[in-house]
Design a protein around this motif. Structure first.
Motif, PDB file in Angstrom:
ATOM      1  N   SER A  23       0.809  -1.209   0.000  1.00 18.70           N
ATOM      2  CA  SER A  23       0.000   0.000   0.000  1.00 18.70           C
ATOM      3  C   SER A  23       0.851   1.271   0.000  1.00 18.70           C
ATOM      4  O   SER A  23       0.335   2.359  -0.145  1.00 18.70           O
ATOM      5  CB  SER A  23      -0.957  -0.006   1.189  1.00 18.70           C
ATOM      6  OG  SER A  23      -0.217   0.143   2.376  1.00 18.70           O
ATOM      7  N   GLN A  24       2.171   1.103   0.195  1.00 18.08           N
ATOM      8  CA  GLN A  24       3.047   2.275   0.093  1.00 18.08           C
ATOM      9  C   GLN A  24       3.146   2.768  -1.349  1.00 18.08           C
ATOM     10  O   GLN A  24       3.581   3.883  -1.597  1.00 18.08           O
ATOM     11  CB  GLN A  24       4.460   1.931   0.581  1.00 18.08           C
ATOM     12  CG  GLN A  24       4.533   1.708   2.069  1.00 18.08           C
ATOM     13  CD  GLN A  24       5.888   1.185   2.487  1.00 18.08           C
ATOM     14  OE1 GLN A  24       6.742   0.935   1.637  1.00 18.08           O
ATOM     15  NE2 GLN A  24       6.083   1.024   3.768  1.00 18.08           N
ATOM     16  N   TYR A  25       2.819   1.882  -2.320  1.00 10.09           N
ATOM     17  CA  TYR A  25       2.973   2.230  -3.733  1.00 10.09           C
ATOM     18  C   TYR A  25       1.628   2.386  -4.409  1.00 10.09           C
ATOM     19  O   TYR A  25       0.655   1.746  -4.025  1.00 10.09           O
ATOM     20  CB  TYR A  25       3.763   1.133  -4.466  1.00 10.09           C
ATOM     21  CG  TYR A  25       5.167   0.979  -3.963  1.00 10.09           C
ATOM     22  CD1 TYR A  25       6.162   1.864  -4.367  1.00 10.09           C
ATOM     23  CD2 TYR A  25       5.503  -0.045  -3.086  1.00 10.09           C
ATOM     24  CE1 TYR A  25       7.451   1.730  -3.899  1.00 10.09           C
ATOM     25  CE2 TYR A  25       6.784  -0.181  -2.608  1.00 10.09           C
ATOM     26  CZ  TYR A  25       7.765   0.709  -3.026  1.00 10.09           C
ATOM     27  OH  TYR A  25       9.029   0.589  -2.565  1.00 10.09           O
ATOM     28  N   LYS A  26       1.637   3.244  -5.426  1.00 11.64           N
ATOM     29  CA  LYS A  26       0.464   3.374  -6.282  1.00 11.64           C
ATOM     30  C   LYS A  26       0.852   2.913  -7.687  1.00 11.64           C
ATOM     31  O   LYS A  26       2.049   2.927  -8.035  1.00 11.64           O
ATOM     32  CB  LYS A  26       0.016   4.848  -6.329  1.00 11.64           C
ATOM     33  CG  LYS A  26      -0.428   5.379  -4.980  1.00 11.64           C
ATOM     34  CD  LYS A  26      -1.085   6.745  -5.097  1.00 11.64           C
ATOM     35  CE  LYS A  26      -0.114   7.874  -5.295  1.00 11.64           C
ATOM     36  NZ  LYS A  26       0.776   8.210  -4.208  1.00 11.64           N
ATOM     37  N   PRO A  27      -0.112   2.520  -8.521  1.00 15.92           N
ATOM     38  CA  PRO A  27       0.241   2.065  -9.876  1.00 15.92           C
ATOM     39  C   PRO A  27       1.097   3.069 -10.624  1.00 15.92           C
ATOM     40  O   PRO A  27       2.068   2.716 -11.306  1.00 15.92           O
ATOM     41  CB  PRO A  27      -1.119   1.898 -10.553  1.00 15.92           C
ATOM     42  CG  PRO A  27      -2.077   1.672  -9.451  1.00 15.92           C
ATOM     43  CD  PRO A  27      -1.562   2.450  -8.274  1.00 15.92           C
ATOM     44  N   GLU A  28       0.782   4.355 -10.495  1.00 17.83           N
ATOM     45  CA  GLU A  28       1.503   5.372 -11.276  1.00 17.83           C
ATOM     46  C   GLU A  28       2.948   5.574 -10.816  1.00 17.83           C
ATOM     47  O   GLU A  28       3.746   6.190 -11.516  1.00 17.83           O
ATOM     48  CB  GLU A  28       0.734   6.701 -11.268  1.00 17.83           C
ATOM     49  CG  GLU A  28       0.256   7.178  -9.918  1.00 17.83           C
ATOM     50  CD  GLU A  28      -1.137   6.666  -9.560  1.00 17.83           C
ATOM     51  OE1 GLU A  28      -1.463   5.503  -9.900  1.00 17.83           O
ATOM     52  OE2 GLU A  28      -1.894   7.424  -8.934  1.00 17.83           O
ATOM     53  N   ASP A  29       3.294   5.046  -9.629  1.00 19.12           N
ATOM     54  CA  ASP A  29       4.676   5.192  -9.155  1.00 19.12           C
ATOM     55  C   ASP A  29       5.672   4.529 -10.109  1.00 19.12           C
ATOM     56  O   ASP A  29       6.833   4.917 -10.177  1.00 19.12           O
ATOM     57  CB  ASP A  29       4.824   4.563  -7.765  1.00 19.12           C
ATOM     58  CG  ASP A  29       4.105   5.387  -6.708  1.00 19.12           C
ATOM     59  OD1 ASP A  29       3.836   6.575  -6.980  1.00 19.12           O
ATOM     60  OD2 ASP A  29       3.807   4.835  -5.637  1.00 19.12           O
TER      61      ASP A  29
END
Ligand code: MG
Length: 249
Positions: A23-29
């Protein structure tokens, strides 16, 4: 607490923990938007894409000259937009030099079959004047494997024989990664060839061993630094070419 309870507890703990990490990451990262690849028009059916350098389009020899001379090309231009070797007039080479390129070239060996082995429909495409991809009528015409059509001459046989019959147009799509040398002619980076023959992979990132010699091993040291032109061989046979273009890599 029994073992089962402990196992379940660890499992649920790991599940929550890994969810927290993700959850620390988002797809756009992990999306990369820049630079955007150049938009080109790919062209229809082997015709040059919009970023190609056109070497021969059937009209003239303006990009070419007689090999090793300053005179014009004496080969034949045909009505169908192709050119044909004029046996005895010698090889031709581009006026400009080239580095690493993607080359498209179409070729045809004579429909009327004469001779055999290396004497049947022999020509060749030499990158930087030194490294030959063999052109030969290799349709039911046995010769040494590392000298048949699509070979890196006397270095690598093609992975398969994808030849069409004599008199039919054939295609090479060749990725040439040029070798790099220092000022003393010692190799800094080996060159590589990837070749498609009629759409079939026949050389897969093959490491160029040196110059493609008729006699003796490849020369690895560059002594005289010849011009890095693209050369097409006159081997005494009526081989035709058309639709020649490359893209700089
Ligand atoms: Mg040849």
């Amino acid at each position: 607490m029994n073992n089962r309870f402990i196992r379940n507890f660890i499992f649920i703990f790991c599940l929550i923990f890994s969810f927290k990490i993700n959850s620390q990451y988002k797809p756009e990262d992990t999306e990369v938007w820049n630079p955007e690849p150049n938009i080109i028009n790919p062209g229809k059916k082997n015709l040059p894409p919009s970023d190609a350098v056109i070497l021969f389009d059937g009209k003239d020899f303006s990009k070419w000259k007689a090999y090793g001379k300053n005179s014009s090309v004496e080969w034949t231009i045909n009505k169908d937009g192709s050119m044909t070797v004029f046996p005895g007039k010698g090889a031709i080479e581009t006026k400009e030099e080239h580095g690493s390129i993607q080359l498209h070239i179409e070729w045809k060996t004579p429909k009327k079959v004469i001779s055999s082995g290396q004497g049947r429909g022999n020509s060749g495409v030499y990158f930087q004047n030194r490294y030959e991809i063999q052109v030969l009528d290799s349709y039911k015409n046995r010769t040494y494997s590392n000298g048949q059509a699509g070979s890196i001459y006397k270095q690598y046989a093609p992975l398969v024989n994808a030849s069409r019959p004599p008199g039919e147009w054939q295609e090479y799509d060749i990725i040439f990664m040029e070798p790099l040398y220092d000022d003393n002619g010692e190799i800094l980076r080996v060159g590589r060839f990837t070749v498609f023959h009629n759409g079939i992979l026949i050389q897969n990132n093959a490491q160029i061993l040196g110059t493609t010699e008729y006699i003796g091993p490849p020369k690895t040291k560059m002594t005289n630094f010849p011009k890095k032109s693209l050369m097409i061989q006159d081997h005494g046979n009526l081989v035709s070419y058309r639709n020649i273009w490359y893209r700089k890599l």
